[in-house]
Design an enzyme around this catalytic site. Structure first.
Site, PDB file in Angstrom:
ATOM      1  N   GLY A  40       0.832  -1.214   0.000  1.00 14.14           N
ATOM      2  CA  GLY A  40       0.000   0.000   0.000  1.00 14.14           C
ATOM      3  C   GLY A  40       0.859   1.253   0.000  1.00 14.14           C
ATOM      4  O   GLY A  40       0.572   2.237  -0.713  1.00 14.14           O
TER       5      GLY A  40
ATOM      6  N   ASP B  51       4.609 -10.037   5.393  1.00 15.43           N
ATOM      7  CA  ASP B  51       3.964 -10.882   4.361  1.00 15.43           C
ATOM      8  C   ASP B  51       4.917 -11.271   3.229  1.00 15.43           C
ATOM      9  O   ASP B  51       4.618 -12.180   2.465  1.00 15.43           O
ATOM     10  CB  ASP B  51       2.769 -10.139   3.739  1.00 15.43           C
ATOM     11  CG  ASP B  51       1.772  -9.685   4.777  1.00 15.43           C
ATOM     12  OD1 ASP B  51       1.737 -10.299   5.862  1.00 15.43           O
ATOM     13  OD2 ASP B  51       1.034  -8.723   4.516  1.00 15.43           O
TER      14      ASP B  51
ATOM     15  N   ARG C  62      -5.290 -34.701  18.507  1.00 10.96           N
ATOM     16  CA  ARG C  62      -6.163 -33.691  17.902  1.00 10.96           C
ATOM     17  C   ARG C  62      -5.622 -33.190  16.574  1.00 10.96           C
ATOM     18  O   ARG C  62      -4.425 -33.308  16.304  1.00 10.96           O
ATOM     19  CB  ARG C  62      -6.231 -32.452  18.817  1.00 10.96           C
ATOM     20  CG  ARG C  62      -7.140 -32.611  19.997  1.00 10.96           C
ATOM     21  CD  ARG C  62      -7.026 -31.401  20.884  1.00 10.96           C
ATOM     22  NE  ARG C  62      -8.013 -31.461  21.954  1.00 10.96           N
ATOM     23  CZ  ARG C  62      -7.932 -30.783  23.084  1.00 10.96           C
ATOM     24  NH1 ARG C  62      -6.892 -29.999  23.315  1.00 10.96           N
ATOM     25  NH2 ARG C  62      -8.884 -30.879  23.989  1.00 10.96           N
TER      26      ARG C  62
ATOM     27  N   MET D 129      -0.545 -15.311   9.439  1.00  8.08           N
ATOM     28  CA  MET D 129      -0.811 -14.089   8.661  1.00  8.08           C
ATOM     29  C   MET D 129      -0.198 -14.193   7.262  1.00  8.08           C
ATOM     30  O   MET D 129       0.312 -15.239   6.861  1.00  8.08           O
ATOM     31  CB  MET D 129      -0.253 -12.864   9.379  1.00  8.08           C
ATOM     32  CG  MET D 129      -1.226 -12.246  10.355  1.00  8.08           C
ATOM     33  SD  MET D 129      -0.576 -10.655  10.943  1.00  8.08           S
ATOM     34  CE  MET D 129      -1.991 -10.054  11.867  1.00  8.08           C
ATOM     35  N   GLY D 130      -0.207 -13.083   6.513  1.00  3.89           N
ATOM     36  CA  GLY D 130       0.377 -13.097   5.169  1.00  3.89           C
ATOM     37  C   GLY D 130      -0.479 -12.394   4.148  1.00  3.89           C
ATOM     38  O   GLY D 130      -0.157 -12.384   2.961  1.00  3.89           O
TER      39      GLY D 130
ATOM     40  N   GLU E 254      -3.957 -16.931   6.292  1.00  4.09           N
ATOM     41  CA  GLU E 254      -5.237 -16.238   6.522  1.00  4.09           C
ATOM     42  C   GLU E 254      -5.991 -15.991   5.214  1.00  4.09           C
ATOM     43  O   GLU E 254      -7.208 -15.877   5.205  1.00  4.09           O
ATOM     44  CB  GLU E 254      -5.022 -14.914   7.266  1.00  4.09           C
ATOM     45  CG  GLU E 254      -4.129 -13.938   6.513  1.00  4.09           C
ATOM     46  CD  GLU E 254      -3.907 -12.622   7.248  1.00  4.09           C
ATOM     47  OE1 GLU E 254      -4.558 -12.359   8.264  1.00  4.09           O
ATOM     48  OE2 GLU E 254      -3.036 -11.853   6.778  1.00  4.09           O
TER      49      GLU E 254
ATOM     50  N   ARG F  67       3.857 -10.131  14.529  1.00  2.70           N
ATOM     51  CA  ARG F  67       4.444  -8.854  14.106  1.00  2.70           C
ATOM     52  C   ARG F  67       5.218  -8.160  15.218  1.00  2.70           C
ATOM     53  O   ARG F  67       5.907  -7.169  14.975  1.00  2.70           O
ATOM     54  CB  ARG F  67       3.317  -7.919  13.641  1.00  2.70           C
ATOM     55  CG  ARG F  67       3.114  -8.003  12.181  1.00  2.70           C
ATOM     56  CD  ARG F  67       2.169  -7.055  11.556  1.00  2.70           C
ATOM     57  NE  ARG F  67       1.632  -5.946  12.262  1.00  2.70           N
ATOM     58  CZ  ARG F  67       0.443  -5.411  11.954  1.00  2.70           C
ATOM     59  NH1 ARG F  67      -0.285  -5.925  10.991  1.00  2.70           N
ATOM     60  NH2 ARG F  67       0.012  -4.367  12.592  1.00  2.70           N
TER      61      ARG F  67
HETATM   62  O1  F6P Z   1       0.461  -6.630   6.131  1.00  4.24           O
HETATM   63  C1  F6P Z   1       0.815  -7.110   7.367  1.00  4.24           C
HETATM   64  C2  F6P Z   1      -0.370  -7.732   8.054  1.00  4.24           C
HETATM   65  O2  F6P Z   1       0.044  -8.196   9.317  1.00  4.24           O
HETATM   66  C3  F6P Z   1      -1.073  -8.852   7.282  1.00  4.24           C
HETATM   67  O3  F6P Z   1      -0.415 -10.077   7.408  1.00  4.24           O
HETATM   68  C4  F6P Z   1      -2.435  -8.836   7.914  1.00  4.24           C
HETATM   69  O4  F6P Z   1      -3.403  -9.311   7.018  1.00  4.24           O
HETATM   70  C5  F6P Z   1      -2.652  -7.358   8.196  1.00  4.24           C
HETATM   71  O5  F6P Z   1      -1.374  -6.756   8.240  1.00  4.24           O
HETATM   72  C6  F6P Z   1      -3.368  -7.067   9.485  1.00  4.24           C
HETATM   73  O6  F6P Z   1      -3.605  -5.702   9.525  1.00  4.24           O
HETATM   74  P1  F6P Z   1      -3.983  -4.861  10.810  1.00  4.24           P
HETATM   75  O7  F6P Z   1      -2.740  -4.717  11.646  1.00  4.24           O
HETATM   76  O8  F6P Z   1      -4.442  -3.574  10.269  1.00  4.24           O
HETATM   77  O9  F6P Z   1      -5.027  -5.642  11.542  1.00  4.24           O
END
Ligand code: F6P
Length: 373
Positions: free
Chosen positions: A112, A135, A170, A177-178, A230, A300
């Protein structure tokens, strides 16, 4: 005369951002005698002219710290919420760039941010970007900083989930994420020994996943780890998304295109929560109890890995040289051992997904992981 540089971090935070800020500013100040200011909270802070001077004391002790000392936001210059309206604030950002007599603006961000940086470059600002995101989906760079740290965290989580899945017989579905790329899930799935790895690039068939788990049970392994990105989609859901994307492509009228885009967004939103449904469905189809773990923002946070500190420092320190050479409107990409300046037009609006013939995909198949296809 000394050059004046502005730095901002935009989009989701990512481990290694502070290392990049430090590398960028130290090289600019120490090697080229430039003056550096930071804008707080991404493009929002630049629009509101909230700044901090970056010098010896503000840069000290930040190399190992997670997040970003500047703060960040996902706000875009051309669509900024002001009161209860959304306004184009690009001109205010341009004014603030001029007010500080900047010779360059460095934007640290993901996909972005590359698009927003290009918009500002089109307005005449001298912009340079660095690729960051957990990501790893920014086009034209070998890798982004933040990815290695998140990969380590997701892998450790999968390691830990193994023993509890094993003890309770289980299925544990672990959502990684990604965004809409499978790098993190595929990488951590392979490194953590996931039995099933589902990524957006390979739409999955739930019956095939269930059969792979049943096969493991028959072979004596009465537990399974399903690492799912995700953004992963079942075959049916992927077909709907493809149709919605094709609709956008063929629609030329601006209003109709906007409508088609919001339909796609709505469709994508309905897929949030897919992983919970998948865990339930696998329980029904296999008779094994299932649990879901969503790793989320945990991936993150915290201390950046050595590899991310090194990459962020390498890219950050390289950028000052490009500015000195008068190179603008580019992203400083990681390219082998070195760096490369890639025109922003080649990066903005593109997403680097996992190619079908990527060696990781072959490796995953060869070690027996089910990819859902
Ligand atoms: O782009 C990084 C990321 O952590 C993605 O993996 C995830 O989909 C998104 O940002 C989550 O965004 P936010 O922090 O706005 O919830």
């Amino acid at each position: 005369m000394a050059k004046h540089i502005g730095i901002l971090t935009a989009g989701g935070d990512s481990p290694g951002l502070n290392a990049a800020i430090r590398g960028t500013a130290k090289a600019a100040i120490g090697q080229y005698g430039m003056q550096v200011i930071g804008f707080r909270d991404g493009f929002r802070g630049m629009m509101e002219n909230r700044t901090v001077r970056l010098d010896g004391s503000s840069l000290s002790g930040i190399l190992t710290v997670g997040g970003t000392i500047l703060g960040t936001s996902r706000e875009k210059p051309h669509r900024m919420p002001i009161g209860n309206k959304v306004m184009d604030m690009t001109d205010v950002i341009v004014d603030n760039y001029e007010k500080h007599h900047l010779d360059a603006l460095v934007c640290l961000g993901g996909g972005g941010t590359q698009k927003n940086a290009l918009r500002l470059a089109d307005k005449g600002l001298k912009v340079i970007t660095l690729p960051k995101t957990i990501d790893n989906d920014v086009a034209m760079t070998d890798v982004t900083f933040g990815f290695d740290t998140a990969l380590g965290i997701a892998t450790e989580a999968i390691d830990r989930l193994h023993s509890t899945a094993h003890s309770h017989h289980r299925i544990i579905v672990v959502e990684v994420m990604g965004h809409r790329a499978g790098w993190l899930a595929l990488g951590s799935g392979i490194a953590g020994g996931g039995d099933v790895i589902l990524i957006p690039e390979i739409p999955y068939d739930v019956d095939l996943v269930a059969e792979a788990i049943r096969r493991r049970s028959r072979g004596g392994s009465r537990f399974s780890i399903v690492a799912i990105a995700e953004g992963a989609l079942s075959r049916e859901d992927a077909k709907h998304v493809q149709t919605a994307e094709a609709n956008i492509e063929k629609t030329k009228d601006k209003t109709e295109r906007k409508k088609a885009k919001s339909e796609l967004r709505a469709l994508q939103n309905t897929h949030k929560g897919n992983t919970l449904q998948l865990a339930r469905r696998l329980e029904e189809l296999t008779g094994l109890e299932s649990r879901l773990t969503i790793l989320g923002h945990y991936q993150r946070g915290g201390t950046p890995s050595a590899a991310d500190r090194l990459l962020a420092t390498r890219l950050g320190t390289a950028y000052a040289r490009y500015i000195e050479e008068g190179m603008y409107g580019v992203m400083i990409a990681a390219c082998g051992e070195g760096t490369e300046a890639v025109p922003l037009e080649q990066v903005a609006g593109k997403r680097k997904t996992v190619p079908p013939n990527h060696p990781w995909i072959e490796s995953a198949r060869f070690v027996g992981a089910c990819l859902g296809d």
